[in-house]
Scaffold this motif. Structure first.
Motif, mmCIF file in Angstrom:
data_model
loop_
_atom_site.group_PDB
_atom_site.id
_atom_site.type_symbol
_atom_site.label_atom_id
_atom_site.label_comp_id
_atom_site.label_asym_id
_atom_site.label_seq_id
_atom_site.Cartn_x
_atom_site.Cartn_y
_atom_site.Cartn_z
ATOM 1 N N ARG A 42 0.820 -1.209 0.000
ATOM 2 C CA ARG A 42 0.000 0.000 0.000
ATOM 3 C C ARG A 42 0.857 1.264 0.000
ATOM 4 O O ARG A 42 0.511 2.258 -0.643
ATOM 5 C CB ARG A 42 -0.920 0.019 1.223
ATOM 6 C CG ARG A 42 -1.868 1.215 1.278
ATOM 7 C CD ARG A 42 -2.665 1.245 2.570
ATOM 8 N NE ARG A 42 -3.379 -0.014 2.813
ATOM 9 C CZ ARG A 42 -4.083 -0.246 3.924
ATOM 10 N NH1 ARG A 42 -4.148 0.670 4.882
ATOM 11 N NH2 ARG A 42 -4.693 -1.407 4.065
ATOM 12 N N TYR A 43 1.990 1.223 0.712
ATOM 13 C CA TYR A 43 2.746 2.448 0.950
ATOM 14 C C TYR A 43 4.080 2.539 0.214
ATOM 15 O O TYR A 43 4.654 3.630 0.117
ATOM 16 C CB TYR A 43 2.994 2.630 2.454
ATOM 17 C CG TYR A 43 1.725 2.861 3.225
ATOM 18 C CD1 TYR A 43 0.988 4.034 3.053
ATOM 19 C CD2 TYR A 43 1.246 1.912 4.135
ATOM 20 C CE1 TYR A 43 -0.179 4.256 3.766
ATOM 21 C CE2 TYR A 43 0.080 2.120 4.849
ATOM 22 C CZ TYR A 43 -0.629 3.297 4.664
ATOM 23 O OH TYR A 43 -1.791 3.513 5.348
ATOM 24 N N LEU A 44 4.609 1.434 -0.283
ATOM 25 C CA LEU A 44 5.845 1.498 -1.043
ATOM 26 C C LEU A 44 5.519 1.660 -2.529
ATOM 27 O O LEU A 44 4.477 1.203 -2.993
ATOM 28 C CB LEU A 44 6.684 0.237 -0.820
ATOM 29 C CG LEU A 44 7.264 0.072 0.588
ATOM 30 C CD1 LEU A 44 8.072 -1.217 0.691
ATOM 31 C CD2 LEU A 44 8.124 1.267 0.992
ATOM 32 N N PRO A 45 6.409 2.301 -3.298
ATOM 33 C CA PRO A 45 6.131 2.540 -4.722
ATOM 34 C C PRO A 45 5.795 1.255 -5.461
ATOM 35 O O PRO A 45 6.432 0.218 -5.259
ATOM 36 C CB PRO A 45 7.444 3.149 -5.226
ATOM 37 C CG PRO A 45 8.070 3.762 -4.020
ATOM 38 C CD PRO A 45 7.694 2.869 -2.880
ATOM 39 N N ALA A 46 4.803 1.331 -6.340
ATOM 40 C CA ALA A 46 4.325 0.143 -7.042
ATOM 41 C C ALA A 46 5.399 -0.501 -7.901
ATOM 42 O O ALA A 46 5.372 -1.710 -8.142
ATOM 43 C CB ALA A 46 3.109 0.498 -7.895
ATOM 44 N N ARG A 47 6.350 0.298 -8.370
ATOM 45 C CA ARG A 47 7.383 -0.249 -9.249
ATOM 46 C C ARG A 47 8.536 -0.891 -8.477
ATOM 47 O O ARG A 47 9.414 -1.504 -9.063
ATOM 48 C CB ARG A 47 7.920 0.846 -10.182
ATOM 49 C CG ARG A 47 8.680 1.958 -9.469
ATOM 50 C CD ARG A 47 8.908 3.151 -10.393
ATOM 51 N NE ARG A 47 9.785 2.802 -11.498
ATOM 52 C CZ ARG A 47 11.104 2.978 -11.476
ATOM 53 N NH1 ARG A 47 11.700 3.489 -10.395
ATOM 54 N NH2 ARG A 47 11.835 2.651 -12.520
ATOM 55 N N LEU A 48 8.549 -0.739 -7.142
ATOM 56 C CA LEU A 48 9.649 -1.283 -6.336
ATOM 57 C C LEU A 48 9.443 -2.780 -6.115
ATOM 58 O O LEU A 48 8.464 -3.194 -5.489
ATOM 59 C CB LEU A 48 9.716 -0.573 -4.984
ATOM 60 C CG LEU A 48 10.811 -1.053 -4.018
ATOM 61 C CD1 LEU A 48 12.203 -0.743 -4.576
ATOM 62 C CD2 LEU A 48 10.633 -0.412 -2.643
ATOM 63 N N PRO A 49 10.341 -3.628 -6.593
ATOM 64 C CA PRO A 49 10.207 -5.071 -6.352
ATOM 65 C C PRO A 49 10.380 -5.390 -4.864
ATOM 66 O O PRO A 49 11.239 -4.807 -4.184
ATOM 67 C CB PRO A 49 11.350 -5.677 -7.171
ATOM 68 C CG PRO A 49 11.732 -4.619 -8.164
ATOM 69 C CD PRO A 49 11.492 -3.318 -7.463
ATOM 70 N N LEU A 50 9.571 -6.312 -4.362
ATOM 71 C CA LEU A 50 9.608 -6.678 -2.947
ATOM 72 C C LEU A 50 9.842 -8.176 -2.786
ATOM 73 O O LEU A 50 9.202 -8.989 -3.451
ATOM 74 C CB LEU A 50 8.279 -6.317 -2.272
ATOM 75 C CG LEU A 50 7.826 -4.856 -2.324
ATOM 76 C CD1 LEU A 50 6.460 -4.703 -1.659
ATOM 77 C CD2 LEU A 50 8.847 -3.940 -1.672
ATOM 78 N N PHE A 51 10.756 -8.508 -1.881
ATOM 79 C CA PHE A 51 11.016 -9.901 -1.505
ATOM 80 C C PHE A 51 10.918 -9.950 0.014
ATOM 81 O O PHE A 51 11.738 -9.354 0.714
ATOM 82 C CB PHE A 51 12.402 -10.331 -1.982
ATOM 83 C CG PHE A 51 12.715 -11.790 -1.747
ATOM 84 C CD1 PHE A 51 12.216 -12.766 -2.597
ATOM 85 C CD2 PHE A 51 13.515 -12.185 -0.685
ATOM 86 C CE1 PHE A 51 12.498 -14.116 -2.393
ATOM 87 C CE2 PHE A 51 13.812 -13.526 -0.467
ATOM 88 C CZ PHE A 51 13.307 -14.490 -1.328
ATOM 89 N N ILE A 52 9.884 -10.642 0.526
ATOM 90 C CA ILE A 52 9.567 -10.586 1.955
ATOM 91 C C ILE A 52 9.498 -12.014 2.506
ATOM 92 O O ILE A 52 8.445 -12.662 2.462
ATOM 93 C CB ILE A 52 8.232 -9.848 2.188
ATOM 94 C CG1 ILE A 52 8.183 -8.535 1.385
ATOM 95 C CG2 ILE A 52 8.031 -9.580 3.673
ATOM 96 C CD1 ILE A 52 6.851 -7.802 1.475
ATOM 97 N N PRO A 53 10.595 -12.537 3.024
ATOM 98 C CA PRO A 53 10.604 -13.930 3.487
ATOM 99 C C PRO A 53 10.190 -14.065 4.946
ATOM 100 O O PRO A 53 10.275 -13.114 5.740
ATOM 101 C CB PRO A 53 12.083 -14.303 3.335
ATOM 102 C CG PRO A 53 12.797 -13.020 3.656
ATOM 103 C CD PRO A 53 11.926 -11.916 3.096
ATOM 104 N N ASP A 54 9.736 -15.257 5.294
ATOM 105 C CA ASP A 54 9.716 -15.670 6.697
ATOM 106 C C ASP A 54 11.135 -16.099 7.041
ATOM 107 O O ASP A 54 11.756 -16.889 6.303
ATOM 108 C CB ASP A 54 8.772 -16.858 6.913
ATOM 109 C CG ASP A 54 7.303 -16.470 6.888
ATOM 110 O OD1 ASP A 54 6.991 -15.264 6.889
ATOM 111 O OD2 ASP A 54 6.466 -17.398 6.857
ATOM 112 N N ILE A 55 11.674 -15.589 8.134
ATOM 113 C CA ILE A 55 12.994 -16.016 8.589
ATOM 114 C C ILE A 55 12.990 -17.547 8.735
ATOM 115 O O ILE A 55 12.033 -18.116 9.263
ATOM 116 C CB ILE A 55 13.344 -15.361 9.937
ATOM 117 C CG1 ILE A 55 13.522 -13.842 9.766
ATOM 118 C CG2 ILE A 55 14.592 -15.979 10.549
ATOM 119 C CD1 ILE A 55 13.671 -13.095 11.082
#
Length: 304
Positions: A42-55
Motif C-alpha cells: 500500500r505504501y511502497l512505490p508500485a514499481r519497487l520489487p519486494l522480496f519478503i521472506p519468513d525467517i
C-alpha cells in the motif's frame, strides 16, 4: 523456495525479477512473520520489487538443522539462507553482474540486515546499496545494557530466550505459544487503542505460527545464537574498527527503544563516517512501527 539443502524459504514477492531495479528485501522481527509487512504494497512505490521472506524457522519457512547447532541460527547463517533463497528465485549466476538490493529489517530482521551489511564482500551475487534498520541497537549494546536493573527487567526476554535448552522452549510451550505472543505484542507496542487496532489481523497470524513447536524452538535458537555467536563476533569486529559502509537509515520508537538509549549517538559509532547515516524517531508508537503506524514508517523509508 529451496534456498539450500537445509532451508525451505517461504516468501511474499512482488515484481521480483533480475534487472536494473533494486529489490527491497524486507525481513521481519520477533515474534512475527512476513505478514508484518502486509502494508508494504500500500505504501511502497508500485514499481519497487519486494522480496519478503519468513525467517528460516519462523512462520512457514523451515530449517532442518537441529536447533542445538547454535551457529546455524546465527545472523550470518540466516542472512545467507535468505539471500540464497533470493538468488535461487532469480536464478542468479553472476554472469549478468550483481543484483542490487536494499535491506529493510525490523527487530531480528534488522539484526540480520546489519550482519549482511557487515558481510557485503561475502555476497558476490548482490550489490547491497543501503540498509534500513528499525528499532534496534547493536546486539553488544543491548546485552551490555542488561547491567542496568531497569533495562534488564524491561528486556528480560533476551536472557530468557537465550537460556539453556530446553528451559525457555518448555516454559513457552507449557504456557501456550499464542499466549506468549499476545504478551509480547501487548508489552512492546505503543498506544493500546492504536496498536491493538492495527495488530488485530497480524496478531492472529503470529499466534497461529507459535502453535508450532518448531517455531518456538527455532526462535529460541535465534536468541541463543545472539548471545553465543553474534555478540562475540560483533564485539571483536567493533574493537577492530569495522563499521557499516553503506547508506543506513535507522528508525526507532522514542517511547520504546529511545527511552533506554541515545539511538542516533549509538549508531554513529557503528556506521562509517564515509557513508550516510539517517535517523528518525517516532513519538507515539511502540516497537512495531510497520504495524502501529505503517504510513509514517514507510514514508520515512520512501523519503530516504
Amino acid at each position: 523456495i529451496t534456498a539450500n539443502e537445509n532451508v525451505q524459504l517461504f516468501a511474499r514477492v512482488r515484481n521480483v525479477n533480475s534487472g536494473d531495479l533494486p529489490i527491497a528485501v524486507l525481513i521481519h522481527g520477533y515474534p512475527q512473520s512476513s505478514w508484518e509487512y502486509r502494508y508494504a504494497t500500500r505504501y511502497l512505490p508500485a514499481r519497487l520489487p519486494l522480496f519478503i521472506p519468513d525467517i528460516p524457522g519462523y512462520g512457514e519457512s523451515t530449517k532442518s538443522v537441529p536447533t542445538s547447532n547454535t551457529e546455524a541460527y546465527s545472523k550470518h547463517a540466516i542472512g545467507r539462507d535468505i539471500l540464497d533463497g533470493l538468488a535461487k528465485y532469480l536464478d542468479l549466476d553472476g554472469k549478468a553482474g550483481k543484483q542490487k538490493i536494499i535491506l529493510l529489517g525490523h527487530d531480528r530482521g534488522a539484526r540480520i540486515s546489519q550482519r549482511i551489511a557487515f558481510d557485503i564482500d561475502k555476497y558476490p551475487l548482490f550489490e547491497i546499496i543501503g540498509a534500513c534498520l528499525a528499532d534496534i541497537v547493536p546486539i553488544t549494546v543491548q546485552f551490555t545494557s542488561l547491567g542496568n536493573p531497569t533495562n534488564a527487567a524491561s528486556i528480560f526476554h533476551w536472557a530468557f530466550l537465550a537460556g539453556r535448552y530446553p528451559i525457555p522452549e518448555t516454559m513457552i510451550e507449557k504456557s501456550g505459544g499464542p499466549a506468549w505472543v499476545e504478551e509480547c505484542l501487548t508489552a512492546w507496542s505503543g498506544t493500546p487503542g492504536q496498536s491493538q487496532s492495527n495488530f488485530a489481523q497480524g496478531a492472529e497470524v503470529y499466534k497461529e505460527h507459535f502453535n508450532k513447536t518448531s517455531v518456538i524452538h527455532a526462535s529460541c535458537a535465534d536468541y541463543r545464537a545472539a548471545a553465543h555467536i553474534d555478540a562475540p563476533l560483533e564485539a571483536k569486529e567493533h574493537a577492530e574498527g569495522r563499521k557499516i559502509g553503506i547508506p543506513t537509515l535507522v528508525l526507532y520508537s522514542k517511547k520504546y527503544l529511545g527511552s533506554r538509549y541515545d539511538v542516533p549517538a549509538v549508531w554513529r559509532e557503528w556506521v562509517s563516517g564515509k557513508t550516510s547515516l539517517t535517523t528518525h524517531g517516532f513519538d507515539e508508537i511502540g516497537h512495531y512501527c510497520f504495524e502501529e503506524d505503517p504510513e509514517s514508517s514507510y514514508r520515512s523509508f520512501n523519503d530516504w
